[in-house]
Design an enzyme around this catalytic site. Sequence first.
Site, PDB file in Angstrom:
ATOM      1  N   THR A  20      70.887  34.690  39.543  1.00 27.84           N
ATOM      2  CA  THR A  20      71.198  36.080  39.252  1.00 27.84           C
ATOM      3  C   THR A  20      72.029  36.764  40.332  1.00 27.84           C
ATOM      4  O   THR A  20      71.774  36.757  41.420  1.00 27.84           O
ATOM      5  CB  THR A  20      69.652  36.762  38.888  1.00 27.84           C
ATOM      6  OG1 THR A  20      69.974  38.127  38.999  1.00 27.84           O
ATOM      7  CG2 THR A  20      68.645  36.470  39.812  1.00 27.84           C
TER       8      THR A  20
ATOM      9  N   SER B 223      64.074  43.327  44.193  1.00 28.79           N
ATOM     10  CA  SER B 223      62.697  43.273  43.560  1.00 28.79           C
ATOM     11  C   SER B 223      62.126  41.859  44.044  1.00 28.79           C
ATOM     12  O   SER B 223      62.703  41.003  44.284  1.00 28.79           O
ATOM     13  CB  SER B 223      62.810  43.209  42.064  1.00 28.79           C
ATOM     14  OG  SER B 223      63.281  42.050  41.298  1.00 28.79           O
TER      15      SER B 223
ATOM     16  N   TYR C 101      61.111  39.857  41.876  1.00 28.32           N
ATOM     17  CA  TYR C 101      61.499  38.726  40.801  1.00 28.32           C
ATOM     18  C   TYR C 101      62.882  38.219  41.595  1.00 28.32           C
ATOM     19  O   TYR C 101      63.148  36.899  41.417  1.00 28.32           O
ATOM     20  CB  TYR C 101      61.690  39.577  39.650  1.00 28.32           C
ATOM     21  CG  TYR C 101      63.012  38.707  38.831  1.00 28.32           C
ATOM     22  CD1 TYR C 101      63.062  37.477  38.383  1.00 28.32           C
ATOM     23  CD2 TYR C 101      64.112  39.255  38.632  1.00 28.32           C
ATOM     24  CE1 TYR C 101      64.025  36.662  37.548  1.00 28.32           C
ATOM     25  CE2 TYR C 101      65.417  38.751  38.040  1.00 28.32           C
ATOM     26  CZ  TYR C 101      65.431  37.441  37.845  1.00 28.32           C
ATOM     27  OH  TYR C 101      66.364  37.007  36.906  1.00 28.32           O
ATOM     28  N   HIS C 102      63.693  39.480  41.772  1.00 27.45           N
ATOM     29  CA  HIS C 102      65.033  38.639  42.384  1.00 27.45           C
ATOM     30  C   HIS C 102      64.834  37.877  43.640  1.00 27.45           C
ATOM     31  O   HIS C 102      65.541  37.015  43.973  1.00 27.45           O
ATOM     32  CB  HIS C 102      65.935  39.867  42.732  1.00 27.45           C
ATOM     33  CG  HIS C 102      66.416  40.584  41.302  1.00 27.45           C
ATOM     34  ND1 HIS C 102      66.180  41.654  40.790  1.00 27.45           N
ATOM     35  CD2 HIS C 102      67.603  40.036  40.588  1.00 27.45           C
ATOM     36  CE1 HIS C 102      66.638  42.026  39.909  1.00 27.45           C
ATOM     37  NE2 HIS C 102      67.481  41.161  39.639  1.00 27.45           N
TER      38      HIS C 102
ATOM     39  N   LYS D 198      64.079  34.221  42.953  1.00 24.79           N
ATOM     40  CA  LYS D 198      65.195  33.697  42.614  1.00 24.79           C
ATOM     41  C   LYS D 198      65.881  33.174  43.953  1.00 24.79           C
ATOM     42  O   LYS D 198      66.778  32.195  43.881  1.00 24.79           O
ATOM     43  CB  LYS D 198      66.114  34.460  41.647  1.00 24.79           C
ATOM     44  CG  LYS D 198      65.555  34.965  40.459  1.00 24.79           C
ATOM     45  CD  LYS D 198      65.410  33.856  39.441  1.00 24.79           C
ATOM     46  CE  LYS D 198      66.679  33.525  38.683  1.00 24.79           C
ATOM     47  NZ  LYS D 198      66.336  32.734  37.446  1.00 24.79           N
TER      48      LYS D 198
END
Length: 381
Positions: free
Chosen positions: A143, A178, A180-181, A184
């Site tokens: 991402t 975040s 989530y990021h 990644k």
Amino acid sequence: MKIMILGADGYLGWPTAVDLAFKKHKLMLVDSYIKRKIMTKMNREPLVKSPTLSTKVRKLNKAGCNVSMANIDCCDFTKLSNIFKKFQPDAVIHFAELPSAPYSMIGNKEAWSTLDNNLHTTLNLIWCVKNIKTDCHIIKLGTMGEYGTPNIDIEEGWLNIKHNNREQRFMYPRQASSLYHTSKIMDTDLLWFYTRMNKIKVTDLMQGPVYGIMNNDFIEANDFQISFAYDDMFGTVLNRFIVQAVAKTPLLVYGSGSQIRGYINIKDTLACISLALENPPASGDMHIHNQFTEQFSVNQLAKKVQKSLKKIDIDVSINKIKNPRIESEKHYYNAKNKNMMNYGLSPTFLNDDIIISIAQYVLKYKKYINKKILKPKTKWA
Ligand code: USQ
């Protein structure tokens, strides 16, 4: 090619499966339905419900495709490696990650489930490749959010650093906003580590927020709709704006709306995945491509939606609300995206017709819109 798709039930996984199945690849689709289960539990269903993979795979095979499926959790190494060993894929496309920034910021449980799922699935896949078939090409959906919003141009994955008269190529610095990021970033690091140690082949597709629907005869004839989320957790901003407009509620711009991101139409996502399959790295090399076609601020997107939908008599207002996230709003943003163009991607640019066609799709299913899941409920702090 023999291709495994991990996370084949999702917004990107299912269209990718249909696209590659009709290009006559032999496919193995894998999904644990974790995202479906979370969305149902949180009362955040996608716009249209789609049958699970077994029904859809049966129809694909009836239409002449060669597709198998496994309803397993990629966090279970034994199960994943058994399937991998049997199928012997040439490539694996890895979508099997929890993709929501707001979900990952709800609390400790959600932070752990995001981190645990995303690192477990990635590490297990790497171990399958390194132990069973080292020449299998891993294509991981990364991402653009991994880079954050640095005050310098964003290169495609790598940066040459000159320090005290010496030079070295490093991974471009990553600084997400975040959990989530951040998960990644961590799985990128795992992939790069094993690329160096075990000479595996990896492509990391650094994708921006995706929008749109897949127009496809097979999907339409069978009513196997894609998982089009528009809620505050799983919906991406442009899809959410279009649903908000159709629902006759204001477009919810977070904060000042000056946040800039690189966006991509789902059709181009599919094209990029095919291009990545056709252009694998050599063993021991990791390709990193920035996968977006245009940069917009949130304000620009909101204005585009407002202007386009006027043409079909949808009048919508724009509401700036207090930003529930902690993110830079006024920032420099200039990201490179040449790699995919060099492979031959011909970009789909956002215009009135595209926004109207997405709105027309949403209008067909207007009765399913749940207005209660439009406003953001998770605050970062
Ligand atoms: N935003 C609004 N209003 C909304 C929703 C979002 O103003 O109703 C703003 C956000 O504050 C943010 C921007 O729009 O500045 C993009 O938000 P988003 O929800 O579309 O995207 P994001 O949370 O970053 O995540 C999505 C996908 C994720 C993917 C990522 C690509 O959910 O899986 O990795 O896009 S990127 O953003 O480039 O990291």
